[in-house]
Design a protein around this motif. Structure first.
Motif, short mmCIF file in Angstrom:
data_model
loop_
_atom_site.label_atom_id
_atom_site.label_comp_id
_atom_site.label_asym_id
_atom_site.label_seq_id
_atom_site.Cartn_x
_atom_site.Cartn_y
_atom_site.Cartn_z
N ASP A 509 0.84 -1.21 0.00
CA ASP A 509 0.00 0.00 0.00
C ASP A 509 0.87 1.25 0.00
O ASP A 509 0.61 2.21 -0.75
CB ASP A 509 -0.90 0.03 1.24
N ASP A 510 1.86 1.23 0.86
CA ASP A 510 2.69 2.43 0.99
C ASP A 510 3.49 2.69 -0.29
O ASP A 510 3.63 3.84 -0.72
CB ASP A 510 3.64 2.28 2.18
N LEU A 512 2.62 1.81 -3.28
CA LEU A 512 1.70 2.30 -4.31
C LEU A 512 1.30 3.76 -4.03
O LEU A 512 1.23 4.58 -4.95
CB LEU A 512 0.46 1.41 -4.39
N SER A 513 1.05 4.06 -2.78
CA SER A 513 0.64 5.43 -2.46
C SER A 513 1.76 6.43 -2.72
O SER A 513 1.51 7.56 -3.18
CB SER A 513 0.17 5.51 -1.00
N ARG A 514 3.00 6.02 -2.44
CA ARG A 514 4.11 6.91 -2.77
C ARG A 514 4.21 7.13 -4.28
O ARG A 514 4.44 8.24 -4.75
CB ARG A 514 5.43 6.35 -2.23
N ARG A 516 1.75 6.98 -6.31
CA ARG A 516 0.62 7.84 -6.66
C ARG A 516 0.94 9.31 -6.40
O ARG A 516 0.70 10.17 -7.23
CB ARG A 516 -0.59 7.39 -5.83
N VAL B 320 2.40 10.46 3.64
CA VAL B 320 2.74 9.74 2.41
C VAL B 320 2.08 10.40 1.21
O VAL B 320 2.69 10.53 0.15
CB VAL B 320 2.34 8.26 2.52
N THR B 321 0.83 10.83 1.38
CA THR B 321 0.12 11.39 0.23
C THR B 321 -0.37 12.83 0.46
O THR B 321 -1.29 13.29 -0.23
CB THR B 321 -1.07 10.50 -0.18
N GLY B 371 -5.29 10.25 2.33
CA GLY B 371 -5.36 9.73 0.97
C GLY B 371 -4.66 8.40 0.82
O GLY B 371 -4.46 7.92 -0.29
N SER B 372 -4.30 7.81 1.93
CA SER B 372 -3.65 6.50 1.92
C SER B 372 -3.82 5.90 3.31
O SER B 372 -4.04 6.63 4.28
CB SER B 372 -2.16 6.64 1.59
N VAL B 373 -3.74 4.58 3.38
CA VAL B 373 -3.90 3.98 4.71
C VAL B 373 -2.79 4.43 5.64
O VAL B 373 -2.97 4.49 6.86
CB VAL B 373 -4.00 2.44 4.64
N ALA B 374 -1.64 4.77 5.07
CA ALA B 374 -0.53 5.23 5.92
C ALA B 374 -0.90 6.50 6.68
O ALA B 374 -0.41 6.73 7.78
CB ALA B 374 0.71 5.49 5.06
N THR B 439 -7.94 -0.36 1.56
CA THR B 439 -6.58 -0.64 1.10
C THR B 439 -6.31 0.25 -0.11
O THR B 439 -7.23 0.71 -0.78
CB THR B 439 -6.37 -2.13 0.73
N ASP B 440 -5.03 0.45 -0.38
CA ASP B 440 -4.64 1.33 -1.50
C ASP B 440 -4.24 0.55 -2.75
O ASP B 440 -3.92 1.17 -3.77
CB ASP B 440 -3.41 2.18 -1.10
N ILE B 441 -4.27 -0.79 -2.70
CA ILE B 441 -3.57 -1.54 -3.74
C ILE B 441 -4.44 -1.97 -4.92
O ILE B 441 -4.00 -2.77 -5.73
CB ILE B 441 -2.86 -2.79 -3.16
#
Lengths: 624, 624
Positions: A509-510, A512-514, A516, B320-321, B371-374, B439-441
């Motif tokens: 996830d991280d 992918l979010s980075r 993004r 992260v986002t 904007g992300s789970v992080a 989840t972001d994936i």
């Protein structure tokens, strides 16, 4: 970006596949992989585990039960015969091959660590015959206990456990201890050496099963093998071949020889085909013959509806949707027709002895699972669950690995009770649930109605989720349905892993979010569960290659892209000194300055995460 | 089966639409309907509420703010001008129409039940001008408080409340009391008489919003109106027009005049277009002009990012986002550029006064949502939420209805904390969340990643869910995406209603499940959320008309249909007397005989169900 399959060292010579994604910024991410080695056209998968199994020296080749025409249950052949079905004593069932030789003792092996219960019937002679093709068929030597459970109890760390530990990023002895306690299973028939070991347990990554298989109105062997390959490509951790149509034996053979993941079945379906679909004509002998056939083929786990006791059937009388499990309805019909107890229940110990000899695991079937939200958590369902708890204890006494199946259709507010009750009644045996569907009103979208329930129940401790496709309730899934079901369930399983705090689960996830946030579009696609779909949807609006490096997409356009503005803001801050105070708290990890409680809360006692020291995926940064 | 739209009596002459499904067994089921009256080609929807609004006698026609070319934010027109933008004093912004006349007092009405806070700025003169087309524009008379909140506090049950009560199957005074307490809102601008009232509150059915709107790279007015109609056909309870591209004013006009559901907007988007997309050039005057324009057009609720305070911006620095809300990023950029507090925060009371005069509701925007789970549940998010709580109190003091927006991206285990914290900080104002994505994936499948979170958060008390389409993160949704997003969210909302135990929510599930068990295929399709899809998937395998009455489908085929076997079993039981003991417990409602606890459990304190006496759907059986 590139994506390649690597083999990493799992110790003791064990090589474990991972997919490594190389990103455009030089980072790499390793992902759990279920697709198996590359297929060579016209050839079965290599028998990776054959050496491990042979080296242990506790199995021996047996002359296999011969294949009969009836095993394929061809309706046409059967209907043209003068009798509707034959008894197990007929040559048509048993074949004319040699009977069992002295090479293999007639008795099933005694479990090493647990006494055979008093109620166990005397093991009967297993039918023997010619070797199936050129493939040797293995079974436990006399007195040997060859299940992963038996090894684990004896303190042995098998190569299967090492393989699993590397996949999951945990210590091999942690794997062993979870298997020994019965909290996890490694389905691994000695006759399915093509499979790459995986583990099913609440302290590991949540797994997904994909059902494939033909029915009487849709059938093709090639199509089923293609569905298998397709399902594992999208992340299926196990597949169940639920074929009920023609060529049932041959289809299964092709599926097993081509499956890099454990294969489960419901042997009752084939047994019923052998008696022309008449539940009342089923016998223990026919069922027993069928499971030996399947043990020798290499099926890794059996769904067995032994918990549908005769006394439970009446509890379903006033349900909205009665009995919706095929196996459950068949056994209920049998009990009613004969006025007797379920023969799978009365012969359960003998069943255990046979399965132990091949290390076939139980998936104790929930034949009385609810088929509508109206029937959720009712007396019939929980009466059966109590029986499954009893059977769990009996199976473990024989050294057989056990997981327990669960519903079905359950509204969100009744899910937690299912998980807690199953853990209590079944002594923490892994729970394996179908969905559950959280509403009945969306046929055509039951991959979604059930992914909601699956994510919730996975978070709460369910070890494996049986996928549901958009075709549920409407028809047999095709290739596209398999993919839709798989993706929905990989989402649910991953959402559960995140919620459980599984170590390393968030790395993808991280990453992918980075990607993004950095507008690395190709990295974002490549890290997606379905890179093809992500790319396609993006390109529908902005197909030009330049859009892949653009700092916006068609959703907001360049003027309104919040991430672009966020970047501008950070750039501004770093240039003019008006940026964030460097002493300011560092986001998520820092304590709150507002008067609110940041502690996350949730339903009580979510499943424990694996305590292992390493993680299943890792970010490697160049230069570090 | 037939499906028809009926008008049922809501009392006091109020007629409320429902869809009645007549089943093949003679039963009927009534369903909540959002599609509005049938469209007449080329004509706007009838102004159903116009009489109700006029009868109250507390609004008066005003000469409307004239429409300027700039209102449509046409990039081409703007770029061809010598200056990048004009100030509000320029004729290009204000038009050349007559200034405000004595007919309407210059001051905004004073709320009837709450004093204007000391901090309220002196209300400025509102720009006035020609009536827009032939449509009258209404505003509160001097001193009149015309919001549903104001009526509710005074003990008045409006026709809007009656309408809602009938839709929800509750008592009108229950509706009034929930609105009076601020626990629910009825978005109903006096200038949107075409809308059919609906209510947003945790004790009512969970609602779904569909976002539509163009962007700079995709735009067509007709397409947006078609998306609106399409979204309400699939059950959208409100729509937000988030257009940021060309023809922004005209698109919105067409959307509102054709919308049977409340319309929301983010006025900041249009304001930004008026300053050529440069956040730093935004001013309160331009924003104020924009909201007056939109109040007079008939927008029912505004997302206002007044909670992004200057001091919060630095809290996002290590995310992260970063900031993923467009509105949030725009206001953060403004704060940074000017080194000043957010002008929406500093002018909040004036904003309330304007909105109160038209009964436009607040949707307090979460500009710092993760904007992300992080980034979930971090300090920035919750600092803003605390500010939204403060603004809720201030808005209510002006008699303005308020709901509060929520995240975003949140893993399952952190959802409950969001709901509880929002309820506490915002005094139980309705929560309106985007997903959350769990989840972001899975870009391309974010309708599923987020339906999981949406069902969970809806169960826990969120009143309205903002849908997410498969295109999220990838591009602007088209018509197909709108439908996919709507269905996924109707599933999530309904799963939440079931889990909340909302009275009557299960009737549709039960009717469909009975149809399923009885092999009434056409009834099953017709009761589905998407009858077309259900029928299509069934017919792909079994297209013959006879299959619609067959007692099986292609999933299992005739031999393995559990439901068929269940029926056989029941038939057998009724014939031969071996059936269930008639004194046996009657399923779900009966107590358990196994030693297990049947009580359902779940996360603590799920939302209360509506205590109203009647139900929104009902089964009528002929002859009873």
């Amino acid at each position: 970006m590139t994506r390649k399959r690597l083999l990493v060292d799992g110790g003791a010579g064990v090589k474990v596949p991972v997919v490594e994604v190389a990103l455009s910024n030089g980072e790499t991410l390793r992902l759990y992989d279920t697709a198996g080695p590359e297929r060579e056209p016209g050839r079965d998968l290599p028998p990776m585990r054959a050496g491990w199994i042979a080296e242990r020296g506790d199995v021996e080749p047996v002359s296999a039960r011969p294949v009969a025409a009836r095993d394929d249950g061809r309706a046409a052949a059967r209907l043209s015969a003068p009798r509707a079905h034959q008894t197990p004593d007929d040559p048509g069932i048993r074949g004319t091959g040699p009977r069992e030789t002295a090479q293999t003792p007639a008795t099933a092996p005694t479990p090493a660590t647990a006494p055979t219960p008093d109620t166990a019937p005397t093991p009967a002679t297993e039918p023997m015959g010619a070797v199936v093709g050129a493939r040797p068929v293995w079974r436990a030597r006399a007195g040997a206990a060859v299940t992963q459970l038996a090894y684990a109890r004896r303190g042995e760390i098998t190569n299967e456990m090492r393989f699993v530990a590397t996949r999951e990023g945990v210590d091999p002895d942690f794997v062993r201890s979870e298997v020994a306690a019965g909290r996890a299973i490694i389905p691994a028939n000695v006759n399915h050496p093509e499979s790459e070991p995986m583990i099913i347990g609440r302290r590991f990554l949540v797994k997904v099963n994909a059902n494939i298989g033909n029915s009487a109105v849709r059938a093709s062997i090639d199509e089923e093998v293609e569905k298998l390959t397709w399902a594992t490509r999208w992340g299926a951790d196990t597949v169940m071949d639920l074929s009920t149509g023609p060529d049932i034996h041959t289809t299964r053979e092709r599926v097993i020889r081509n499956s890099p993941v454990p294969v489960g079945t419901v042997p009752l379906y084939q047994a019923l085909e052998k008696v022309d679909g008449r539940p009342a004509e089923l016998t223990w002998a026919i069922y027993r013959d069928t499971i030996i056939e399947q043990c020798q083929q290499g099926v890794d786990y059996f769904t067995v509806h032994a918990g549908v006791r005769a006394a439970h059937v009446g509890l379903t009388a006033r349900r909205v949707t009665g009995i919706v499990s095929r196996g459950g309805s068949i056994m209920a019909a049998w009990c009613r027709a004969h006025g007797q107890e379920n023969f799978l229940y009365t012969h359960f110990d003998e069943l255990c002895q046979i399965m132990a000899a091949y290390d076939v695991s139980f998936s104790l079937g929930d034949g009385l699972r609810p088929g509508s939200v109206a029937d959720a958590n009712d007396e019939a369902q929980f009466a059966e669950l109590a029986t499954l708890g009893e059977l769990t204890t009996r199976a473990r006494a024989h050294g057989v690995q056990v997981m327990v199946e669960g519903p079905g259709h359950v509204p969100l507010d009744r899910i937690q009770h299912n998980v807690e009750l199953q853990a209590r009644l079944c002594d923490d045996a892994p729970f394996y649930t179908l969905g559950p569907l959280t509403t009945d009103i969306a046929p055509g979208y039951d991959h979604i109605t059930s992914a909601i329930g699956a994510a919730m129940i996975g978070w709460l401790g369910t070890a494996m989720l049986c996928y549901v496709t958009p075709k549920e309730h409407l028809g047999l899934p095709d290739r596209d349905d398999v993919k839709e079901g798989m993706i929905a369930y990989k989402i649910a399983a991953h959402a559960a892993d995140l919620a459980k705090g599984h170590p390393g689960a968030r790395d993808r996830d991280d990453a992918l979010s980075r990607a993004r946030f950095d507008f690395r579009w190709e990295d974002q696609f490549e890290l997606s569960l379905d890179p093809d779909r992500a790319r396609e949807l993006h390109d529908r609006s902005l197909p030009a290659p330049a859009a892949k490096t653009a700092h916006f997409c068609s959703m907001c356009g360049p003027r309104f892209c919040s991430m672009k503005i966020s970047h501008d803001l950070r750039d501004l801050a770093s240039v003019d000194g008006t940026g964030p105070d460097p002493s300011a708290p560092a986001g998520p990890a820092a304590g709150p300055s507002v008067p609110v409680d940041l502690a996350t809360t949730g339903p009580s006692a979510p499943a424990n995460a694996a305590p292992g020291p390493s993680v299943p995926v890792e970010i490697t940064t160049p230069g570090r």
